[in-house]
Design a protein around this motif. Structure first.
Motif, PDB file in Angstrom:
ATOM      1  N   LEU A  44       0.834  -1.202   0.000  1.00 37.41           N
ATOM      2  CA  LEU A  44       0.000   0.000   0.000  1.00 37.41           C
ATOM      3  C   LEU A  44       0.869   1.253   0.000  1.00 37.41           C
ATOM      4  N   ALA A  45       1.884   1.260   0.870  1.00 32.43           N
ATOM      5  CA  ALA A  45       2.745   2.440   0.973  1.00 32.43           C
ATOM      6  C   ALA A  45       3.561   2.644  -0.297  1.00 32.43           C
ATOM      7  N   ALA A  46       4.089   1.567  -0.863  1.00 33.74           N
ATOM      8  CA  ALA A  46       4.919   1.683  -2.059  1.00 33.74           C
ATOM      9  C   ALA A  46       4.103   2.118  -3.277  1.00 33.74           C
ATOM     10  N   LEU A  47       2.921   1.542  -3.450  1.00 37.71           N
ATOM     11  CA  LEU A  47       2.089   1.907  -4.592  1.00 37.71           C
ATOM     12  C   LEU A  47       1.583   3.346  -4.465  1.00 37.71           C
ATOM     13  N   ARG A  48       1.241   3.734  -3.248  1.00 40.18           N
ATOM     14  CA  ARG A  48       0.813   5.122  -3.039  1.00 40.18           C
ATOM     15  C   ARG A  48       1.951   6.077  -3.373  1.00 40.18           C
ATOM     16  N   ARG A  49       3.169   5.723  -2.966  1.00 39.62           N
ATOM     17  CA  ARG A  49       4.325   6.575  -3.260  1.00 39.62           C
ATOM     18  C   ARG A  49       4.561   6.682  -4.765  1.00 39.62           C
ATOM     19  N   ARG A  50       4.162   5.653  -5.503  1.00 38.46           N
ATOM     20  CA  ARG A  50       4.283   5.688  -6.966  1.00 38.46           C
ATOM     21  C   ARG A  50       3.149   6.457  -7.628  1.00 38.46           C
ATOM     22  N   GLY A  51       2.282   7.041  -6.823  1.00 47.28           N
ATOM     23  CA  GLY A  51       1.200   7.857  -7.365  1.00 47.28           C
ATOM     24  C   GLY A  51      -0.075   7.100  -7.658  1.00 47.28           C
TER      25      GLY A  51
END
Length: 443
Positions: free
Chosen positions: A28-35
């Motif tokens: 969740l955190a990584a995908l959110r950081r990718r926009g």
């Protein structure tokens, strides 16, 4: 609101404590950081994990449950991802684990959610103490149920590069994709207590951990392949629009570290029906707003804050005055707080509100866990006598005394009656039962 056909994945495992929550938060955190706009979900009854999802994804996480939720409710909750780039659902227990007797439309397993949505499963494998045999486990899961697709695996708790190579060797002949391998890092472990993880709101280091977890999966997982493995959400036409009758027009809702266990879909449903939610904090010695028509005390951890609650005189005086003219309802921890006394884990008894006669004990605690059906013998706010509600019970309190009139007939997932009946006195009601959805009304 438009329907949700966004692609999705389910993060599941062969058993509990395999690393599902940590990997879900990492993604969740990584995908959110990718926009990416990521809609999180949790399979099964759970309050704590969705609160972590919400912080990691930046939007509310909802529970999906084939035993306790009607199919129309389930479909309505899928609409929460109408604007998402991807949906990520965290599983419960082992992928195929559920109860023996089906409920609303399934047995409560993660596999039910995978089959209903069409979301492929990413299997988190704890490979500590294992090498090529891990591939055999994955193959068994891939072939167990034809309507559940395994997209691939994440190898967790890998001891070394050599260990990872041995595990991957088994998968080279299996046809099951490996999205990456994660080593053990005790520094990223989330702290736990008796009902699960320490609540997200209590972990001051959580923001830093989420950043570190995102870094970890960016480095060790093939995120592009994971995203590509997601499949569009399969939808089923609704037979009706599910509605939740709110407990009142203005609802005084206890909300703090002692009272945080209420499902987001319930509060969202109350608001959608026109109710106004007015939060108050018993731990901050706040009473319910006297202009509200009902007070609702959800579950949580009153046993960890019993001394502060017993000393909160403004809260106690305010809710006792409120209860003279307005309904007050408590679920689990809220029910215990409405009672006469609570014995903490150290054996000290703390006087509670005394609006009910319940006495509970955590010094000699006992686990109560499982799905429940409650048939109301008397009204609770929002639900008439005879209403049948589906939900669950999860607590360690031992009941020392419950002298009040029973509130409901409560049965476990098999239909067998339980000792828990809740209690009612005047305008005050409460039980250990956590409501998930309304099933039906009996005449």
């Amino acid at each position: 609101m438009a329907g949700n056909n966004a692609p999705g994945l389910i993060i599941a495992a062969p058993a509990s404590h395999s690393g599902k929550t940590t990997l879900t938060l990492s993604l969740l955190a990584a995908l959110r950081r990718r926009g990416r706009i990521v809609q999180p979900y949790k399979c099964g009854p759970d309050y704590i994990d969705p609160a972590f999802h919400t912080l990691a994804a930046g939007r509310a996480s909802f529970n999906l449950d084939s035993w306790a939720q009607g199919r129309d409710r389930f479909e309505a909750l899928l609409d929460a991802g109408y604007d998402a780039d991807i949906c990520i659902a965290e599983g419960v227990m082992g992928l195929f684990d559920g109860v023996a007797t089906p409920g609303a439309w399934g047995n409560g397993s993660t596999a039910d959610i995978a089959a209903a949505t069409g979301w492929p499963v990413v299997l988190v494998l704890d490979v500590s103490g294992q090498a090529q045999s891990a591939a055999a486990v994955a193959l068994g899961f891939a072939r167990y149920r034809e309507d559940v697709a395994i997209a691939g695996v994440i190898l967790n708790k890998v001891a070394s590069a050599r260990h990872a190579a041995l595990v991957r060797d088994g998968f080279s002949r299996s046809g099951v994709a490996v999205f990456g391998a994660i080593g053990r890092d005790d520094g990223l472990t989330l702290p736990e207590r008796h009902l699960g993880l320490v609540q997200a709101q209590e972990d001051s280091s959580l923001a830093g951990k989420l950043t570190a977890l995102a870094d970890l999966v960016e480095r060790d997982l093939d995120l592009a392949a994971l995203e590509a493995a997601a499949r569009p959400t399969r939808r089923q036409p609704r037979t009706a629009t599910p509605r939740l009758l709110p407990p009142g027009q203005r609802v005084a809702l206890a909300r703090d570290a002692a009272f945080s266990f209420i499902y987001p879909h319930l509060v969202a449903g109350w608001r959608a029906a026109g109710a106004e939610i007015v939060p108050f904090s018993p731990l901050a010695d706040e009473p319910p707003d006297p202009s509200c028509d009902v007070a609702w005390l959800p579950g949580g951890y009153p046993e960890l804050h019993a001394g502060r609650l017993a000393a909160a005189s403004r809260f106690a005086d305010g809710i006792r005055a409120f209860a003279q003219n307005h309904p007050v309802h408590g679920e689990c921890g809220g029910y215990m707080t409405l009672g006469a006394g609570l014995i903490d884990a150290g054996g000290t008894r703390h006087a509670m509100l005394g609006l009910l006669g319940l006495e509970t004990d955590f010094a000699q605690r006992r686990l109560h866990l499982g799905y429940r059906t409650a048939t109301l013998l008397a009204a609770i706010p929002g639900h008439a006598p005879g209403s049948v509600l589906r939900g669950h019970e999860f607590h360690y309190a031992r009941v020392v005394a419950q002298p009040d009139q029973p509130l409901a007939e409560i049965c476990d997932a098999t239909g067998a009656g339980t000792a828990e009946t809740g209690g009612r006195r005047g305008r005050v009601t409460g039980s250990f039962f956590h409501m998930v959805d309304a099933a039906e009304a009996r005449s």
